[in-house]
Design a protein around this motif. Structure first.
Motif, PDB file in Angstrom:
ATOM      1  N   VAL A  25      11.557   9.140  -1.851  1.00  0.00           N
ATOM      2  CA  VAL A  25      12.755   9.981  -1.711  1.00  0.00           C
ATOM      3  C   VAL A  25      14.009   9.120  -1.866  1.00  0.00           C
ATOM      4  O   VAL A  25      14.949   9.481  -2.571  1.00  0.00           O
ATOM      5  CB  VAL A  25      12.752  10.718  -0.350  1.00  0.00           C
ATOM      6  N   ALA A  26      14.009   7.959  -1.205  1.00  0.00           N
ATOM      7  CA  ALA A  26      15.154   7.050  -1.282  1.00  0.00           C
ATOM      8  C   ALA A  26      15.368   6.553  -2.714  1.00  0.00           C
ATOM      9  O   ALA A  26      16.508   6.473  -3.191  1.00  0.00           O
ATOM     10  CB  ALA A  26      14.935   5.868  -0.339  1.00  0.00           C
ATOM     11  N   LEU A 183      12.210  20.454   8.436  1.00  0.00           N
ATOM     12  CA  LEU A 183      11.150  20.694   7.458  1.00  0.00           C
ATOM     13  C   LEU A 183       9.886  19.939   7.858  1.00  0.00           C
ATOM     14  O   LEU A 183       9.964  18.776   8.255  1.00  0.00           O
ATOM     15  CB  LEU A 183      11.602  20.213   6.064  1.00  0.00           C
ATOM     16  N   CYS A 184       8.733  20.587   7.756  1.00  0.00           N
ATOM     17  CA  CYS A 184       7.439  19.932   7.971  1.00  0.00           C
ATOM     18  C   CYS A 184       6.637  20.004   6.676  1.00  0.00           C
ATOM     19  O   CYS A 184       6.574  21.063   6.038  1.00  0.00           O
ATOM     20  CB  CYS A 184       6.661  20.605   9.105  1.00  0.00           C
ATOM     21  N   ALA A 196       6.883  14.112  -1.555  1.00  0.00           N
ATOM     22  CA  ALA A 196       8.206  13.544  -1.843  1.00  0.00           C
ATOM     23  C   ALA A 196       9.052  14.534  -2.633  1.00  0.00           C
ATOM     24  O   ALA A 196      10.240  14.734  -2.336  1.00  0.00           O
ATOM     25  CB  ALA A 196       8.064  12.230  -2.610  1.00  0.00           C
ATOM     26  N   LYS A 197       8.447  15.185  -3.620  1.00  0.00           N
ATOM     27  CA  LYS A 197       9.170  16.169  -4.437  1.00  0.00           C
ATOM     28  C   LYS A 197       9.622  17.363  -3.599  1.00  0.00           C
ATOM     29  O   LYS A 197      10.725  17.891  -3.790  1.00  0.00           O
ATOM     30  CB  LYS A 197       8.279  16.642  -5.601  1.00  0.00           C
ATOM     31  N   ALA A 198       8.763  17.803  -2.681  1.00  0.00           N
ATOM     32  CA  ALA A 198       9.117  18.937  -1.813  1.00  0.00           C
ATOM     33  C   ALA A 198      10.324  18.590  -0.942  1.00  0.00           C
ATOM     34  O   ALA A 198      11.235  19.412  -0.752  1.00  0.00           O
ATOM     35  CB  ALA A 198       7.922  19.316  -0.942  1.00  0.00           C
ATOM     36  N   ILE A 199      10.339  17.373  -0.430  1.00  0.00           N
ATOM     37  CA  ILE A 199      11.453  16.920   0.412  1.00  0.00           C
ATOM     38  C   ILE A 199      12.723  16.788  -0.419  1.00  0.00           C
ATOM     39  O   ILE A 199      13.808  17.218   0.000  1.00  0.00           O
ATOM     40  CB  ILE A 199      11.108  15.588   1.112  1.00  0.00           C
ATOM     41  N   ILE A 200      12.596  16.216  -1.606  1.00  0.00           N
ATOM     42  CA  ILE A 200      13.750  16.064  -2.509  1.00  0.00           C
ATOM     43  C   ILE A 200      14.367  17.428  -2.829  1.00  0.00           C
ATOM     44  O   ILE A 200      15.584  17.612  -2.761  1.00  0.00           O
ATOM     45  CB  ILE A 200      13.327  15.339  -3.805  1.00  0.00           C
ATOM     46  N   GLN A 201      13.495  18.389  -3.133  1.00  0.00           N
ATOM     47  CA  GLN A 201      13.984  19.734  -3.455  1.00  0.00           C
ATOM     48  C   GLN A 201      14.700  20.361  -2.259  1.00  0.00           C
ATOM     49  O   GLN A 201      15.754  20.983  -2.398  1.00  0.00           O
ATOM     50  CB  GLN A 201      12.815  20.617  -3.897  1.00  0.00           C
TER      51      GLN A 201
END
Length: 212
Positions: A25-26, A183-184, A196-201
């Motif tokens: 993510v970073a 978010l979980c 990672a993609k879910a968190i980025i979105q």
């Protein structure tokens, strides 16, 4: 370059890949990811040796009754002074201050160490919890650390119990409970990259709403 104005905190079950997900993510947003680096910053700022931070890292208090007494004095900020509080509280407060200082420097990812609680008043903070199926975590740790399934399971149980006790004690919230986070994400269902993609979105949506 993708950018964000947010500070992302990541709580994680042991073996769920939370640190790796945080690093991805970073990397996507071109910001720093702090995990054990938080200990180094806290040690440098507080003057307490780094080894003490590592010894107390996300571990519950050794003297629960004494800690309850110390709570009466708001973690020792009383006439008796900072020096009288137990070492685990000193370590927690030093980390707490280091987290706030790093957050004030700009967007970043922070893994563990009750960062979501330390930054709970920051409107730019977005808190995530990464969890995963136990068998998936056992397989992942067995391969990563060359452990038997039993050894990996013991590591998971011990570390999760420690992190849970530490978080619940210092934050008065429940570690891993959906209501404690924004978010979980289940990394055993989505995979490391997918999580990672879910968190980025989610962060991009959060940024767009926040910046309206």
């Amino acid at each position: 370059m993708n950018s964000t104005s947010s500070i992302i905190t990541i709580g994680r079950e042991y073996g769920s890949g939370g640190r790796q997900i945080g690093q991805e993510v970073a990397k996507y947003f071109g910001i720093k990811c702090y995990d054990k680096e938080l200990l180094e910053h806290a040690a440098n700022e507080s003057g307490i040796c780094k080894e003490l931070f590592e010894n107390h890292d996300e571990r519950p208090t050794n003297s629960f009754l004494y800690s309850l007494v110390m709570d009466t004095y708001s973690f020792g900020y009383s006439s008796s002074g900072f020096t009288d509080m137990p070492m685990n509280h000193k370590v927690f407060l030093a980390q707490f201050d280091a987290i706030k200082k790093l957050a004030s420097e700009g967007p970043c990812v922070m893994v563990g160490r009750c960062a979501d609680y330390a930054l709970s008043e920051y409107k730019d903070c977005f808190s995530v919890f990464v969890h995963a199926d136990t068998d998936w975590r056992i397989n992942r740790l067995s391969q990563k650390h060359n452990k038997t399934a039993k050894e990996a399971k013991d590591m998971i149980n011990k570390t999760d119990k420690s992190r849970s006790s530490y978080y619940n004690y210092y934050t008065n919230k429940k570690w891993g409970a959906a209501s404690s986070y924004n978010l979980c994400v289940d990394s055993s269902k989505l995979g490391i990259d997918g999580a990672a993609k879910a968190i980025i979105q989610a962060i991009e949506i959060f940024d767009s709403i926040k910046n309206k």
